[in-house]
Scaffold this motif. Structure first.
Motif, short mmCIF file in Angstrom:
data_model
loop_
_atom_site.label_atom_id
_atom_site.label_comp_id
_atom_site.label_asym_id
_atom_site.label_seq_id
_atom_site.Cartn_x
_atom_site.Cartn_y
_atom_site.Cartn_z
N THR A 122 -25.26 10.32 2.05
CA THR A 122 -25.18 10.09 0.61
C THR A 122 -24.38 11.19 -0.07
O THR A 122 -23.51 10.92 -0.92
N TYR A 151 -29.53 10.28 6.29
CA TYR A 151 -29.16 9.45 5.14
C TYR A 151 -28.85 10.32 3.92
O TYR A 151 -27.97 9.98 3.12
N ARG A 152 -29.56 11.43 3.77
CA ARG A 152 -29.25 12.36 2.68
C ARG A 152 -27.86 12.96 2.88
O ARG A 152 -27.06 13.06 1.94
N HIS A 153 -27.55 13.35 4.12
CA HIS A 153 -26.24 13.89 4.45
C HIS A 153 -25.14 12.88 4.15
O HIS A 153 -24.12 13.20 3.53
N ARG A 205 -32.98 12.95 6.80
CA ARG A 205 -31.96 14.01 6.67
C ARG A 205 -30.56 13.45 6.86
O ARG A 205 -29.63 13.81 6.15
#
Length: 88
Positions: free
Chosen positions: A25, A21-23, A19
């Motif tokens: 990115t 790393y998605r944020h 979560r």
């Protein structure tokens, strides 16, 4: 039983990291987009820095929660395991 609990803890930590790393990115992609919009419309006032700073602070807090304070729960779990061993 203990392996299942360890697996669940590890799975939760991995999900938290994913979560984050998605944020991160999404933050980077939107930052580039905002910079492109700002530079293509006007280079006199660089307004893109304001949302980047605010959102960047939120990303920093997210990183600290995921990576910085992870040791606290690990220490607590170790203390619980020691107490359980004393009782056994």
């Amino acid at each position: 039983m203990q392996n299942q609990e360890a697996y669940q803890r590890a799975k939760k930590r991995v999900e938290e990291k994913v979560r984050f790393y998605r944020h991160l990115t999404i933050y980077i992609a939107v930052s580039v987009l905002l910079m492109l919009i700002n530079f293509s419309t006007s280079t006199e006032y660089l307004w893109f820095i304001w949302p980047l700073m605010g959102w960047g602070f939120a990303v920093l807090l997210h990183a600290l929660r995921v990576f910085g304070f992870a040791g606290e729960s690990t220490i607590t779990e170790q203390m619980i395991e020691k107490e359980m061993e004393k009782g056994a």
